[in-house]
Write a protein that holds these residues in place. Structure first.
Motif, PDB file in Angstrom:
ATOM      1  N   ALA A  38       1.016  -1.444  -0.114  1.00  0.00           N
ATOM      2  CA  ALA A  38       0.087   0.002   0.037  1.00  0.00           C
ATOM      3  C   ALA A  38       0.930   1.094  -0.015  1.00  0.00           C
ATOM      4  O   ALA A  38       1.691   1.445   0.986  1.00  0.00           O
ATOM      5  CB  ALA A  38      -0.997  -0.080   1.135  1.00  0.00           C
ATOM      6  N   GLU A  39       0.719   2.052  -1.117  1.00  0.00           N
ATOM      7  CA  GLU A  39       1.639   3.081  -1.002  1.00  0.00           C
ATOM      8  C   GLU A  39       0.771   4.299  -1.690  1.00  0.00           C
ATOM      9  O   GLU A  39       0.243   4.585  -2.872  1.00  0.00           O
ATOM     10  CB  GLU A  39       2.742   3.003  -1.966  1.00  0.00           C
ATOM     11  CG  GLU A  39       3.505   4.366  -2.248  1.00  0.00           C
ATOM     12  CD  GLU A  39       3.776   5.093  -1.047  1.00  0.00           C
ATOM     13  OE1 GLU A  39       3.185   6.450  -0.856  1.00  0.00           O
ATOM     14  OE2 GLU A  39       4.565   4.532  -0.300  1.00  0.00           O
ATOM     15  N   PRO A  40       0.168   5.350  -0.995  1.00  0.00           N
ATOM     16  CA  PRO A  40      -0.633   6.252  -1.361  1.00  0.00           C
ATOM     17  C   PRO A  40      -0.066   7.333  -2.236  1.00  0.00           C
ATOM     18  O   PRO A  40      -0.853   8.247  -3.043  1.00  0.00           O
ATOM     19  CB  PRO A  40      -1.072   7.062   0.096  1.00  0.00           C
ATOM     20  CG  PRO A  40      -0.050   6.762   0.987  1.00  0.00           C
ATOM     21  CD  PRO A  40       0.518   5.444   0.575  1.00  0.00           C
ATOM     22  N   CYS A  41       1.183   7.517  -2.146  1.00  0.00           N
ATOM     23  CA  CYS A  41       1.855   8.559  -3.069  1.00  0.00           C
ATOM     24  C   CYS A  41       2.062   8.038  -4.367  1.00  0.00           C
ATOM     25  O   CYS A  41       3.169   7.382  -4.514  1.00  0.00           O
ATOM     26  CB  CYS A  41       3.301   8.946  -2.157  1.00  0.00           C
ATOM     27  SG  CYS A  41       4.056  10.079  -3.181  1.00  0.00           S
ATOM     28  N   HIS A  42       1.309   8.461  -5.212  1.00  0.00           N
ATOM     29  CA  HIS A  42       1.573   7.864  -6.673  1.00  0.00           C
ATOM     30  C   HIS A  42       2.928   8.103  -7.250  1.00  0.00           C
ATOM     31  O   HIS A  42       3.263   7.532  -8.210  1.00  0.00           O
ATOM     32  CB  HIS A  42       0.443   8.332  -7.599  1.00  0.00           C
ATOM     33  CG  HIS A  42      -1.134   8.097  -7.147  1.00  0.00           C
ATOM     34  ND1 HIS A  42      -1.987   7.533  -8.027  1.00  0.00           N
ATOM     35  CD2 HIS A  42      -1.773   8.050  -6.014  1.00  0.00           C
ATOM     36  CE1 HIS A  42      -3.175   6.984  -7.510  1.00  0.00           C
ATOM     37  NE2 HIS A  42      -2.975   7.375  -6.201  1.00  0.00           N
ATOM     38  N   GLY A  43       3.267   9.403  -6.881  1.00  0.00           N
ATOM     39  CA  GLY A  43       4.883   9.648  -7.597  1.00  0.00           C
ATOM     40  C   GLY A  43       5.829   8.744  -7.261  1.00  0.00           C
ATOM     41  O   GLY A  43       6.885   8.883  -8.027  1.00  0.00           O
ATOM     42  N   LEU A  44       5.541   7.868  -6.275  1.00  0.00           N
ATOM     43  CA  LEU A  44       6.768   7.050  -5.967  1.00  0.00           C
ATOM     44  C   LEU A  44       6.536   5.622  -6.484  1.00  0.00           C
ATOM     45  O   LEU A  44       7.457   4.621  -6.413  1.00  0.00           O
ATOM     46  CB  LEU A  44       6.401   6.729  -4.360  1.00  0.00           C
ATOM     47  CG  LEU A  44       6.769   7.963  -3.339  1.00  0.00           C
ATOM     48  CD1 LEU A  44       6.741   7.973  -2.084  1.00  0.00           C
ATOM     49  CD2 LEU A  44       8.154   8.732  -3.699  1.00  0.00           C
TER      50      LEU A  44
END
Length: 233
Positions: A85-91
Motif C-alpha cells: 500500500a502506497e498512497p503517494c502515486h509519484g513513488l
C-alpha cells in the motif's frame, strides 16, 4: 523458552541515537526538495506557500530509500504475492523499479492507497481480493501505524484481513514506557526532543508517543473473541 538478554550499553546508546539519525536523514531530503523547488523549478515562494506539498514530496523520496532496504527480505520463493500500500502515486514508478531489481517484479503489486480500511478495501477488490474474508497470511507494518489517523480502528481492520493463523508483523515507533521497569526516562525525554525538532513534520506525521502495543493487544482480544464465536456456530 529462550530469554531475551538485556542490551549492552553500546546497544542502548545506539537505540537512543538511531531516531536522531533518521531525523537528520529525512531532514536532508526536506532541505534538498525545498532547494530544488526554489533554484531548479523557480518556485521561489513554494517553501512558504506550498510547504505541505514539498513536505510530502520530500518524505516520499526519503521513504522509498528507507523502505526499499526491506525488499531483499521478501525474496523467499514461499512468498507468492506481495501487495504494498502506497498512497503517494509519484513513488510508484521507483517502487516498481526497485521490485524489479530485487527479482520481485512479477509478484509485487502496488496498491495506490493507505492502510486505512476505507481506502484499502476498494483497492483490494480491484485486485480481485475479497477483504470481507481473510486474504493475507502475513501483514507487515514498518513505521506505518505511528502515522495513521485512527490507530485502533486501523489495527482492527488489518487483523480482519488475516487468514486463520495469519500473522501481523510490526516494527513501529512507540512511546517509551518510562514509568515501567523496562522503560527509560532518558529515552522518553529524547522522544520529546525529537518531536520538538520536527520529527512529525519531516517523517510523514509519525508520532512517537503512541501506545501501539495497547492497540495491538486490544485488536488481538477482539480477533480471538470473533474466532471463538465462529467456532461456536
Amino acid at each position: 523458552m529462550t530469554s531475551i538478554s538485556e542490551p549492552t550499553t553500546r546497544e542502548w546508546i545506539d537505540s537512543l541515537v538511531a531516531p536522531g539519525m533518521l531525523l537528520v536523514w529525512a531532514m536532508s531530503y526536506y532541505v534538498k526538495v525545498n532547494l530544488e523547488a526554489v533554484f531548479k523549478r523557480g518556485q521561489v515562494l513554494a517553501p512558504l506557500l506550498q510547504a505541505s506539498r514539498l513536505r510530502d514530496e520530500a518524505f516520499g523520496k526519503f521513504w522509498v530509500q528507507f523502505s526499499c532496504t526491506q525488499m531483499p527480505l521478501l525474496r523467499s520463493p514461499a512468498i507468492k504475492s506481495i501487495y504494498g500500500a502506497e498512497p503517494c502515486h509519484g513513488l510508484h514508478e521507483e517502487l516498481r523499479a526497485r521490485a524489479e531489481s530485487e527479482g520481485l517484479g512479477a509478484k509485487y503489486h502496488i496498491l495506490p492507497c493507505s492502510v486505512v480500511g476505507s481506502e484499502l478495501g476498494p483497492a483490494l477488490r480491484k485486485q480481485g481480493l475479497d477483504e470481507d474474508h481473510g486474504v493475507f497470511d502475513t501483514i507487515i507494518c514498518v513505521r506505518v501505524l505511528c502515522s495513521v489517523p485512527h490507530l485502533q480502528q486501523t489495527v482492527n481492520e488489518l487483523y480482519a484481513l488475516l487468514r486463520p493463523g495469519g500473522k501481523l508483523l510490526i516494527a513501529e515507533h512507540v512511546v517509551n514506557p518510562w514509568r515501567t521497569p523496562k522503560g527509560s526516562i532518558v529515552a522518553r525525554a529524547l522522544q520529546t526532543v525529537y518531536g520538538v525538532l520536527g520529527w512529525s513534520w519531516v517523517m510523514g506525521d509519525c508520532r512517537l508517543n503512541r501506545d501501539t502495543e495497547k492497540a495491538l493487544r486490544a485488536a488481538d482480544r477482539i480477533a480471538a473473541r470473533h474466532a471463538g464465536c465462529c467456532e461456536a456456530k
